[in-house]
Scaffold this motif. Structure first.
Motif, PDB file in Angstrom:
ATOM      1  N   VAL A  40       0.821  -1.211   0.000  1.00 23.00           N
ATOM      2  CA  VAL A  40       0.000   0.000   0.000  1.00 23.00           C
ATOM      3  C   VAL A  40       0.852   1.256   0.000  1.00 23.00           C
ATOM      4  O   VAL A  40       0.670   2.157  -0.813  1.00 23.00           O
ATOM      5  CB  VAL A  40      -0.956  -0.007   1.209  1.00 23.00           C
ATOM      6  N   ASN A  41       1.804   1.352   0.941  1.00 23.15           N
ATOM      7  CA  ASN A  41       2.689   2.522   0.989  1.00 23.15           C
ATOM      8  C   ASN A  41       3.974   2.165   1.726  1.00 23.15           C
ATOM      9  O   ASN A  41       4.102   1.105   2.332  1.00 23.15           O
ATOM     10  CB  ASN A  41       1.997   3.732   1.627  1.00 23.15           C
ATOM     11  N   LYS A  42       4.929   3.092   1.689  1.00 23.05           N
ATOM     12  CA  LYS A  42       6.239   2.832   2.290  1.00 23.05           C
ATOM     13  C   LYS A  42       6.163   2.705   3.803  1.00 23.05           C
ATOM     14  O   LYS A  42       6.927   1.952   4.406  1.00 23.05           O
ATOM     15  CB  LYS A  42       7.215   3.941   1.900  1.00 23.05           C
ATOM     16  N   SER A  43       5.255   3.441   4.414  1.00 20.31           N
ATOM     17  CA  SER A  43       5.130   3.379   5.863  1.00 20.31           C
ATOM     18  C   SER A  43       4.700   1.983   6.311  1.00 20.31           C
ATOM     19  O   SER A  43       5.285   1.408   7.240  1.00 20.31           O
ATOM     20  CB  SER A  43       4.117   4.420   6.350  1.00 20.31           C
ATOM     21  N   PHE A  44       3.681   1.415   5.658  1.00 18.58           N
ATOM     22  CA  PHE A  44       3.236   0.065   5.980  1.00 18.58           C
ATOM     23  C   PHE A  44       4.339  -0.953   5.705  1.00 18.58           C
ATOM     24  O   PHE A  44       4.550  -1.897   6.477  1.00 18.58           O
ATOM     25  CB  PHE A  44       1.995  -0.294   5.172  1.00 18.58           C
ATOM     26  N   SER A  45       5.035  -0.772   4.576  1.00 17.42           N
ATOM     27  CA  SER A  45       6.103  -1.697   4.213  1.00 17.42           C
ATOM     28  C   SER A  45       7.210  -1.691   5.264  1.00 17.42           C
ATOM     29  O   SER A  45       7.750  -2.752   5.618  1.00 17.42           O
ATOM     30  CB  SER A  45       6.687  -1.321   2.854  1.00 17.42           C
ATOM     31  N   ARG A  46       7.534  -0.518   5.797  1.00 19.26           N
ATOM     32  CA  ARG A  46       8.585  -0.414   6.813  1.00 19.26           C
ATOM     33  C   ARG A  46       8.158  -1.123   8.099  1.00 19.26           C
ATOM     34  O   ARG A  46       8.948  -1.829   8.732  1.00 19.26           O
ATOM     35  CB  ARG A  46       8.890   1.052   7.085  1.00 19.26           C
TER      36      ARG A  46
END
Length: 407
Positions: A40-46
């Motif tokens: 979904v986005n980089k924040s979730f991926s991190r």
């Protein structure tokens, strides 16, 4: 891994929450949802890539059991359907067509053989009749070299005679085991993904009657189902050295459970047939045998109804099938008189829990039932599965699996 879409405003709002709360929310989800959120986005991926989160997520995922079903359809639409009791109101759709595009199967159908952890095996009916190993988490696919028996069509693979065993460490390595009669002798064939080679072994007869109990680190592969005797190959495996397969033996358990009954002359069977020829389905797996009994529906020579379910297991010496338990009480009242035209099933035991999926078709409509038996507490439970939207489709494989993990 799922066909449902996220709302961008919802994702942005979720990102505003404290990271600890987001992690707690994510851990309440099952793995296909977590994998989808990672995109979904980089924040979730991190957050999902954090080592602590991966460890917590995998600890929960290893105890989660999944049922996977594959519909027979063109390769361009190849989709696995996945269900888990942690999310009992829905099926997950896992597209695999894009994974298989580089292999160029020219739109040919595949058959789903088996699953274990993140690894899924498919067989093709092309000229080479290949077996493919798909890792859904690392998004990779590889072709297995031909087995020592040569190319095999999809009809040659018997569910009760094969087993996929993934490395419990989460490395993605696996062994694929199957047993067949070759020259009137049972032979065990093992593929090791580490060496990318096959090995064949001729098991010895279990003449001493000394054998370890079913379950645990043992693999039981059914080879033959005779009128009163079945033939199995049993192999003890080491989880600490997953490439090792020790001392396979041939077991010939006798079955006397039908003696004195009206179906005494039927003996062991492997499936239902139409009419009044066979009234029992035997589903094998992990040293157990589930017997599903039926009878013809009144005034109908084709449709049948369930009238009983029994669970049998190998004795400690491997020489007989012994009755473990019969479904009764509330569970039996729910499933009895269930109509069907044809039925199939799969069975798996893990940590003392025997799980069985019974899949039936009645006039084009598919229906699935999940039965579980706790061998410690001697208790049956059941779970109706939501509609998998399979009317008009043929089933091309079914398997239980557990141990899906993040890398």
């Amino acid at each position: 891994m799922d066909d449902h879409r996220n709302s961008t405003p919802n994702a942005i709002g979720l990102c505003l929450l404290p990271q600890e709360l987001i992690q707690s929310i994510f851990l309440s989800l099952v793995l296909p949802e977590i994998v989808r959120l990672k995109l979904v986005n980089k924040s979730f991926s991190r957050i999902i890539s954090d080592h602590t989160f991966i460890r917590q997520c995998n600890s929960l995922s290893t105890t989660t059991t999944w049922l996977f079903v594959y519909k027979k359809r063109w390769l361009r639409d190849a989709v696995l359907h996945a269900f888990t009791d942690r999310s009992p109101d829905r099926w997950f759709r896992i597209p695999i067509a894009d994974l298989l595009k580089p292999l160029d199967f020219h739109g040919e159908d595949l058959y789903f053989l088996a699953a274990s952890a993140n690894v899924f095996l498919f067989a093709s009916n092309n000229v080479r009749r290949e077996v493919l190993a798909v890792n859904l988490i690392t998004v990779t696919v590889k072709k297995l070299p031909p087995s020592p028996l040569g190319p095999r069509g999809t009809s040659s693979w018997r569910r009760s005679g094969m087993k996929l065993v993934a490395d419990p460490s989460g490395s993605g390595n696996f062994r694929f085991m199957f047993a067949e009669f070759v020259g009137n002798r049972a032979v065990l064939f093992v593929y090791d993904s580490v060496t990318d080679t096959w090995r064949s072994t001729q098991p010895e007869e279990n003449r001493t009657g000394s054998f370890l109990p079913r379950g645990g680190d043992h693999v039981f592969l059914n080879v033959v189902h005779g009128p009163r005797e079945s033939v199995l190959v049993a192999s003890s495996t080491s989880t600490s050295t997953p490439e090792r397969v020790d001392a396979p033996v041939v077991l010939r358990p006798r079955f006397d459970g039908g003696r004195g009954s009206e179906n005494d002359d039927l003996g062991l069977t492997v499936g239902f047939s139409w009419g009044k020829v066979i009234d029992r389905l035997h589903v094998y797996g992990d040293g157990y045998m589930m017997i599903v009994k039926s009878e013809g529906a009144r005034g109908n020579g084709v449709t049948r109804v369930l009238k009983g379910v029994e669970l049998w297991g190998l004795t400690l010496d491997g020489r007989k099938w012994e009755l473990v338990s019969s479904v009764s009480g509330e569970v039996m009242r729910v499933i009895e008189k269930k109509p069907y035209g044809v039925m199939m099933g799969c069975l798996e035991e893990k940590n003392g829990i025997v799980k069985a999926a019974l899949v039936s078709n009645c006039e084009g409509f598919w229906d699935m039932l999940w039965l579980s038996f706790d061998t410690m507490w001697k208790r049956w439970t059941w779970m109706p599965l939501p509609d998998c939207k399979m009317k008009g489709w043929n089933m091309a494989g079914i398997s239980f699996s557990s141990g899906l993990t993040l890398p």
